[in-house]
Scaffold this active site. Structure first.
Site, PDB file in Angstrom:
ATOM      1  N   ARG A 105       8.501   5.250   0.559  1.00 44.36           N
ATOM      2  CA  ARG A 105       8.111   5.418   1.960  1.00 44.36           C
ATOM      3  C   ARG A 105       8.256   6.891   2.323  1.00 44.36           C
ATOM      4  NH1 ARG A 105      10.085   1.494   6.729  1.00 44.36           N
ATOM      5  NH2 ARG A 105       8.730   0.176   5.485  1.00 44.36           N
ATOM      6  N   LYS A 118      13.632 -10.178  -2.021  1.00 47.65           N
ATOM      7  CA  LYS A 118      12.197 -10.460  -2.147  1.00 47.65           C
ATOM      8  C   LYS A 118      11.846 -10.809  -3.593  1.00 47.65           C
ATOM      9  CE  LYS A 118       9.519  -7.421  -0.242  1.00 47.65           C
ATOM     10  NZ  LYS A 118       8.498  -6.434   0.198  1.00 47.65           N
ATOM     11  N   LYS A 157      14.280   1.116  -3.571  1.00 44.89           N
ATOM     12  CA  LYS A 157      13.339   1.730  -2.620  1.00 44.89           C
ATOM     13  C   LYS A 157      13.561   3.231  -2.649  1.00 44.89           C
ATOM     14  CE  LYS A 157      10.265   0.370   0.450  1.00 44.89           C
ATOM     15  NZ  LYS A 157       9.379  -0.786   0.373  1.00 44.89           N
ATOM     16  N   THR A 174      -0.708  -8.386  -1.003  1.00 46.95           N
ATOM     17  CA  THR A 174       0.272  -8.482   0.094  1.00 46.95           C
ATOM     18  C   THR A 174      -0.321  -9.289   1.245  1.00 46.95           C
ATOM     19  OG1 THR A 174       1.218  -6.326  -0.471  1.00 46.95           O
ATOM     20  CG2 THR A 174       1.699  -7.171   1.727  1.00 46.95           C
ATOM     21  N   ALA A 223       3.606  -8.719   7.616  1.00 50.76           N
ATOM     22  CA  ALA A 223       3.874  -7.949   6.396  1.00 50.76           C
ATOM     23  C   ALA A 223       4.976  -6.920   6.558  1.00 50.76           C
ATOM     24  CB  ALA A 223       2.600  -7.225   5.967  1.00 50.76           C
ATOM     25  N   ALA A 224       5.227  -6.475   7.785  1.00 47.50           N
ATOM     26  CA  ALA A 224       6.143  -5.345   7.955  1.00 47.50           C
ATOM     27  C   ALA A 224       7.516  -5.667   7.375  1.00 47.50           C
ATOM     28  CB  ALA A 224       6.263  -4.983   9.425  1.00 47.50           C
ATOM     29  N   ASN A 225       8.108  -4.681   6.735  1.00 46.86           N
ATOM     30  CA  ASN A 225       9.480  -4.823   6.249  1.00 46.86           C
ATOM     31  C   ASN A 225      10.448  -4.635   7.406  1.00 46.86           C
ATOM     32  OD1 ASN A 225       9.304  -5.165   3.321  1.00 46.86           O
ATOM     33  ND2 ASN A 225       8.347  -3.144   3.335  1.00 46.86           N
TER      34      ASN A 225
HETATM   35  P1  NAI Z   1      -0.268   1.244   6.862  1.00 45.34           P
HETATM   36  O1  NAI Z   1       0.443   2.526   7.165  1.00 45.34           O
HETATM   37  O2  NAI Z   1      -1.555   1.275   6.127  1.00 45.34           O
HETATM   38  O3  NAI Z   1      -0.543   0.430   8.210  1.00 45.34           O
HETATM   39  C1  NAI Z   1       0.355   0.378   9.267  1.00 45.34           C
HETATM   40  C2  NAI Z   1      -0.492   0.467  10.527  1.00 45.34           C
HETATM   41  O4  NAI Z   1       0.349   0.256  11.643  1.00 45.34           O
HETATM   42  C3  NAI Z   1      -1.174   1.810  10.709  1.00 45.34           C
HETATM   43  O5  NAI Z   1      -2.549   1.621  10.933  1.00 45.34           O
HETATM   44  C4  NAI Z   1      -0.468   2.399  11.949  1.00 45.34           C
HETATM   45  O6  NAI Z   1      -1.327   3.213  12.716  1.00 45.34           O
HETATM   46  C5  NAI Z   1      -0.073   1.137  12.681  1.00 45.34           C
HETATM   47  N1  NAI Z   1       1.030   1.263  13.628  1.00 45.34           N
HETATM   48  C6  NAI Z   1       2.163   1.987  13.522  1.00 45.34           C
HETATM   49  N2  NAI Z   1       2.938   1.793  14.591  1.00 45.34           N
HETATM   50  C7  NAI Z   1       2.296   0.902  15.386  1.00 45.34           C
HETATM   51  C8  NAI Z   1       2.588   0.296  16.637  1.00 45.34           C
HETATM   52  N3  NAI Z   1       3.708   0.540  17.289  1.00 45.34           N
HETATM   53  N4  NAI Z   1       1.688  -0.565  17.153  1.00 45.34           N
HETATM   54  C9  NAI Z   1       0.538  -0.834  16.507  1.00 45.34           C
HETATM   55  N5  NAI Z   1       0.192  -0.279  15.329  1.00 45.34           N
HETATM   56  C10 NAI Z   1       1.063   0.579  14.782  1.00 45.34           C
HETATM   57  O7  NAI Z   1       0.816   0.331   6.125  1.00 45.34           O
HETATM   58  P2  NAI Z   1       0.547  -0.982   5.300  1.00 45.34           P
HETATM   59  O8  NAI Z   1       0.504  -0.651   3.858  1.00 45.34           O
HETATM   60  O9  NAI Z   1      -0.565  -1.752   5.907  1.00 45.34           O
HETATM   61  O10 NAI Z   1       1.912  -1.765   5.515  1.00 45.34           O
HETATM   62  C11 NAI Z   1       2.175  -2.413   6.765  1.00 45.34           C
HETATM   63  C12 NAI Z   1       3.591  -2.942   6.741  1.00 45.34           C
HETATM   64  O11 NAI Z   1       3.733  -3.858   5.671  1.00 45.34           O
HETATM   65  C13 NAI Z   1       4.654  -1.861   6.506  1.00 45.34           C
HETATM   66  O12 NAI Z   1       5.783  -2.165   7.257  1.00 45.34           O
HETATM   67  C14 NAI Z   1       4.965  -1.974   5.029  1.00 45.34           C
HETATM   68  O13 NAI Z   1       6.293  -1.572   4.734  1.00 45.34           O
HETATM   69  C15 NAI Z   1       4.789  -3.453   4.806  1.00 45.34           C
HETATM   70  N6  NAI Z   1       4.427  -3.786   3.435  1.00 45.34           N
HETATM   71  C16 NAI Z   1       3.301  -3.262   2.879  1.00 45.34           C
HETATM   72  C17 NAI Z   1       2.966  -3.589   1.579  1.00 45.34           C
HETATM   73  C18 NAI Z   1       1.694  -3.096   0.945  1.00 45.34           C
HETATM   74  O14 NAI Z   1       1.288  -3.646  -0.079  1.00 45.34           O
HETATM   75  N7  NAI Z   1       1.018  -2.101   1.521  1.00 45.34           N
HETATM   76  C19 NAI Z   1       3.825  -4.462   0.764  1.00 45.34           C
HETATM   77  C20 NAI Z   1       4.945  -5.019   1.497  1.00 45.34           C
HETATM   78  C21 NAI Z   1       5.235  -4.660   2.768  1.00 45.34           C
END
Ligand code: NAI
Length: 347
Positions: free
Chosen positions: A50, A74, A86, A151, A260-262
């Site tokens: 991260r 997990k 991590k 995911t 999905a969020a951690n």
């Molecule tokens: P990403 O960074 O592509 O998407 C996150 C989105 O959330 C972004 O578009 C951002 O602009 C938006 N965002 C941030 N704060 C916000 C708020 N307060 N309100 C609305 N939107 C907001 O990240 P990704 O890869 O989609 O991951 C999403 C979550 O899932 C993260 O917490 C990540 O740790 C978790 N995760 C992701 C995995 C993966 O394969 N990418 C695997 C396991 C968990």
């Protein structure tokens, strides 16, 4: 001085017998990172990288300790013989991320000699991983493609199980879902839910992402300030952690929370408050295991078909955990951690 600022790291409130916590710096590139291995596992430890503009080192440490512990749980629930880890890189990905910084970070991963294997997380995308891959073999092979897809698929199956238990519906047709954050995972999840006939509401702080999802999935876009309080059946937090807090809880109208969020729970007792409020919370580390299942298929020796089966099995794990919660009268997060510990203790 608060506990979080304790100079004794072994007394840190989020320290859970982590087997290795490594502070990494590289003055030439400006790299400041922490790699935390919670458990080395039977084969190796794994967890994403991260990159985030943490307010200070304590905030980064807290995040990496909590995230690596959640990875152990997990991976246990996902049935993989791998421990949780991590990395966090301290910095703004939009400003501070350079090839030199990623190269220096890859060197630190490489020096672990394979005991730690990394992948993407918030702030680190597939392009960044390909730079890292040039300097260490301990990343998922490029040919595995976009791991946000498994995911999102896992979250989709977890939502199906949650809706069955909480709403008694075996189909998602007509179910309303609010998705907070439509980035790599959230956008793909929206597509899957739309294909099943869900009514979608979505929000993202990045307007270009929300408008793309409106076009692709027909989601109604609302403001990020409104999304947690949307009048829907399911709330799916897919942005950053801590969406579920004492402040947001009174506004939540959904009957199921699954995303999905951690680290969705801002504090451990929020889970109990959700339970008391009659909201079914599907623990994040169970719902979002699809990416790591897909990413470890080569290292753990299974093929694409088995990987897809393991991702679909998240549906069964959610059912088993929700049953355990009901039988033991505990909140779902407590039940999920107990479920994971039973698996770890049996090894
Ligand atoms: P990403 O960074 O592509 O998407 C996150 C989105 O959330 C972004 O578009 C951002 O602009 C938006 N965002 C941030 N704060 C916000 C708020 N307060 N309100 C609305 N939107 C907001 O990240 P990704 O890869 O989609 O991951 C999403 C979550 O899932 C993260 O917490 C990540 O740790 C978790 N995760 C992701 C995995 C993966 O394969 N990418 C695997 C396991 C968990």
């Amino acid at each position: 001085m608060s506990n979080h600022a304790s100079p004794d790291l072994f007394l840190h409130p989020d320290f859970d017998g982590h087997e290795n916590v490594c502070f990494v710096t590289d003055s030439a590139s400006g790299l400041r990172a922490i790699i935390a291995i919670h458990r080395h596992g039977e084969m190796f430890a794994a967890g994403g990288i991260r990159m985030f503009p943490y307010a200070d080192t304590q905030a980064a440490l807290r995040d990496v300790l909590r995230l690596s512990r959640a990875m152990t749980y997990k991976l246990a629930v996902a049935g993989l013989p791998v421990g949780g880890a991590k990395s966090v890189i301290i910095g703004d990905p939009e400003v501070d991320k350079t090839v030199d910084l990623l190269t220096a970070f890859a060197g630190a991963v490489d020096r672990h000699g394979g005991s730690y294997r990394c992948g993407c997380d918030v702030g680190i995308n597939a392009d960044d991983l390909s730079i890292i891959r040039d300097h260490t073999a301990y990343t998922p092979p490029a040919r595995l493609g976009d791991l946000a897809i498994p995911t999102a698929t896992g979250v989709y199956h977890a939502i199906r199980a949650g809706v069955e238990v909480a709403l008694g519906k075996s189909s998602l047709e007509g179910i309303s879902v609010a998705v907070q954050g439509v980035g790599q995972v959230g956008a793909r999840l929206c597509k899957m839910l739309a294909a099943d006939g869900c009514r979608l509401v979505a929000a993202d702080v990045d307007a270009s992402r929300s408008s793309a999802v409106a076009e692709d999935s027909g989601a109604t876009i609302i403001s990020p300030q409104e999304i947690l309080a949307a009048d829907v059946d399911v709330l799916s937090p897919c942005a950053l952690g801590s969406a579920l807090s004492r402040d947001s809880l009174p506004d939540i109208r959904a009957k199921v929370i699954c995303g999905a969020a951690n680290n969705q729970l801002a504090a451990p007792d929020i889970d109990h408050a959700l339970h008391t409020a009659g909201i079914l919370y599907v623990p994040d580390f169970v719902a979002n295991a699809g990416g790591v299942i897909g990413g470890l298929q080569v290292d753990c020796g299974y093929d694409e078909n088995e990987s897809a089966d393991r991702v679909s099995a998240i549906y069964d794990s959610v059912h088993a955990i929700l049953r355990l919660a009901t039988e033991s009268g505990t909140s779902t997060n407590v039940a999920a951690e107990r479920f994971a510990r039973q698996i770890l203790d049996a090894k």
